[in-house]
Design an enzyme around this catalytic site. Sequence first.
Site, PDB file in Angstrom:
ATOM      1  CD  GLU A   1      62.022 -37.859  10.243  1.00 60.09           C
ATOM      2  OE1 GLU A   1      62.194 -39.031   9.874  1.00 60.09           O
ATOM      3  OE2 GLU A   1      60.992 -37.198   9.976  1.00 60.09           O
TER       4      GLU A   1
ATOM      5  CB  SER B   1      70.424 -32.591  18.492  1.00 56.64           C
ATOM      6  OG  SER B   1      70.229 -33.830  17.852  1.00 56.64           O
ATOM      7  NE  ARG B   2      62.764 -32.528  17.058  1.00 53.41           N
ATOM      8  CZ  ARG B   2      61.834 -32.404  16.143  1.00 53.41           C
ATOM      9  NH1 ARG B   2      61.321 -33.484  15.587  1.00 53.41           N
ATOM     10  NH2 ARG B   2      61.417 -31.220  15.764  1.00 53.41           N
ATOM     11  CG  ASN B   3      67.687 -37.639  15.505  1.00 59.54           C
ATOM     12  OD1 ASN B   3      67.003 -38.642  15.389  1.00 59.54           O
ATOM     13  ND2 ASN B   3      67.424 -36.504  14.858  1.00 59.54           N
TER      14      ASN B   3
ATOM     15  N   GLY C   1      70.655 -27.636   6.980  1.00 55.49           N
ATOM     16  CA  GLY C   1      71.776 -26.931   7.591  1.00 55.49           C
ATOM     17  C   GLY C   1      71.730 -27.047   9.093  1.00 55.49           C
TER      18      GLY C   1
ATOM     19  CE  LYS D   1      70.324 -33.915  11.154  1.00 48.41           C
ATOM     20  NZ  LYS D   1      69.641 -32.738  11.335  1.00 48.41           N
TER      21      LYS D   1
END
Lengths: 334, 541
Positions: A279, A252-254, A134, A189
């Site tokens: 990831e 957010s890391r990505n 989530g 995502k």
Amino acid sequence: MKRVGVIGGGSWGTSIANILGLNGFEALLYVRNPEQRQEINEEHQNSRYLRGFDLSPKVRAVETVEEAARNSKLIIMVVPTKVFRPVARELGEYVQGDQMILSASKGFELSTFKRMTQILREETCCRKIGALSGPNLAKEIMQGQPCATVVASRYEEVAQAGARVLHSSRCRVYLNDDLVGVEVGGAMKNIYAIAAGILSGLGLGANTQAMMVTRGLAEMRRVGQRLGAVKETFMGLAGIGDLMVTCGSALSRNFRVGLGLGKGQTLEEVLDSLGMVAEGVRTTKAVHLYAKQEKIYVPIAEAMHRVLHEGMAISEVVGDLMKRRARYEVDDIA
Amino acid sequence: MKPEDRERIVSDVVGRILDREMRLAADDPSRLEEVIAETIYHELARLKREKSTPETAKETATLKKLRGRLLRVSETEKRDILKGMIRRFVNEVLGNFSPRVYQLSTRVIPAGLSLLLNALSPKRMLSNLPHLPDFQEQIRLKGEIAQIRSLMDKGTLILTPTHSSNLDSLVVGYSLFALGLPPFVYGAGLNLFANPFLSFFMNNLGAYKVDRKKKAPLYKEVLKEYSTCSLELGYPNLFFPGGTRSRSGAVEQKLKLGLLGCGLRAYINNLRAGKAKPRVYIVPCTLSYEMVLEAETLVDDFLKEKGKNRYIITDDEFSRPRKVLNFIQSLFALDSHIEITFSTALDPLGNRVDMQGNSLDPKGRPIDLARFVHDLDGKPATSAQRDREYTRELGEAVAQAYLRDNVLMSTHLAAYATFSVLVEINDQLSLFKLLRTGGIYESVPVADVVSRLKSLLQVVEDLMARGRVRLDEDLDGLPAEDILALALKYFGSYYSGNPAIERKGNRLFARQMNLLYYYSNRLQGYGINSLLERRNEVGAP
């Protein structure tokens, strides 16, 4: 159920343990690093991942997977997907059939395209397996901001147990029995988060972002349905919900990986400065391989693969994406 | 089955179903009325479909009267009505169950079967010895036989074979006898008893009758509870989880979970009762035929328009004695054989079981099975949702075992090779049109089929090496040409006059496209098509 085991003391694992602690459960957090363990147990801090946040005293860092797992009715796995199988294999030595395991790791196994819960099923005796996913940024959760999350399992008692330990006035828990959809949404995502970061880094605006997010959602859904997911799941928290947060927040890391790339850094430079696992980089490769094998149409994921793993220039990739022929939208969305 | 067990099963089944309904009725006051009305509705609908006789007329009148009365009766009376309905169903199911016959069945059937086959056997001429013929050549038993013997006294067994033919019952019955096992409790469809020629065998083999025309959920509950109770009393059971004979010829992958779930129910009940040997083992087994008696009817039904196909077929080859005789004669004359392969036993959750009967996890570690059915207080308990999932996983494990222990035979391989070449040269036709019209090109060069068969054999060998399928041992090391010749012999003999494929000169002619398709389907479920494609892509010889 008094005790919950949490395997993995990164920022998300620590945050989950903290929610459990605040809800009155004893959270046994498996942390590999001895200094980090000592800091959590003595100062109730995990400064490497969550600087400046106090942890609930009910969070106790433990030295072995066995300690975290042995007497916990519920175990939550929060380790990077790269090490998920070996850790699950170790966990398999200690668990029994009445224990439940939730995976909070988001991604696929590279060589097999297996989901994390499939790995749990293969490596342990447990059947009562589920996933937690989530729109949940660890830092916002640590600040006590309201949020919602999804616990998915084919076993109702697993979803109920997840809800029982995580639900609070600050965290709403939704249940879902579409385990495949929830895991695919959570994993894929991250690809689009990197893409969104790139667009931001290039200085592109909201129109472009909206296009990418919407078309990215269609790709997620196509892959998910091939694997047996229910399409409605992608309209929920673990689908569009998670996609929105991860594509729209600098936490957010990505997203940050993409941002760096968009500003002209190399992938190595960006990953070095992040200091945590993103990831999305691995997931892009996994989806690329699977979509090729299964002939699924995922142009954005393909473009990201070219940027991340084939060394293609971003400008070229974006140009290619925009040149594709016109298609009917409903064909993909409905 | 001992007579006292029979009494006990009747009262247990009635008591348990009634208890369950009364518990549900406590939360839902209209429950009893609904269950009764639903059962009346399904029974009346069934009676209407059946040929009318004085009995059906009487039954219809009784049910209609009951339906009219239902609105006026008290809750206590409703309970009695429901109890009466359950009791009636139970007695019907057990009606033909004679303990004497059950005891005798293993002795009688094989002897009867032997006499029948002996009378047909060409070898009869060779030996007029009084002893019964040995079927080791015709019906070959393979797989985990030692494990079955070992598990017989460690718990209760459920044998779950694949289902291709009505002869399966006879083959399984013979196999149990040959292995020296006691008879298994088996619910046979009523249609199997209808045929006078074979009703003798069916009566002996099928310990009880199942009327598949009865659609009332209450009737199905009775059947499930009956199986559960008999398992709890230690009687091994036999189910065909495919539910019906495979129509397409493929190994069944969608299984009926209702009956499969009885094993788990019995296991939990046994734990709760503190029984000494609570365990239930599920033994999947695969029956492989070079030729299937009813293939023509089954595949025709499969290819019918949706909605027009039938779940129950009564007017097939099986009901025509001459066909059956012809089939069994072919079996002998051609040295054809049937393979029955017993897979590794599973527990009611689908975990593999070792020789001692211990459940193993996916990594082969022994596990404590009882813990899987514990409630939050650590006591064994049923849980409807959880148990449905466990049973679904069991179903998947059984379906996988079917694929692994499916024995590919000459007819399957030759049909697959021929059919895939035919599909290619008729590439402008859809599969459906090809089957319907027989194709634009109905013959292919023998050399093309042989070459395809060679590639196919290599793909099959790769799969075998990974333990994913079995190959008929008789074909081991045989060149593709010989396998094709063998298949042509079988097709030509049983389907004399109209074989599936026929060789004329250097071409193979597809005479019955549907049959070709049926036999080729035995290779479905392995992704063989894409494996063949991949071989071509890498340019393998």
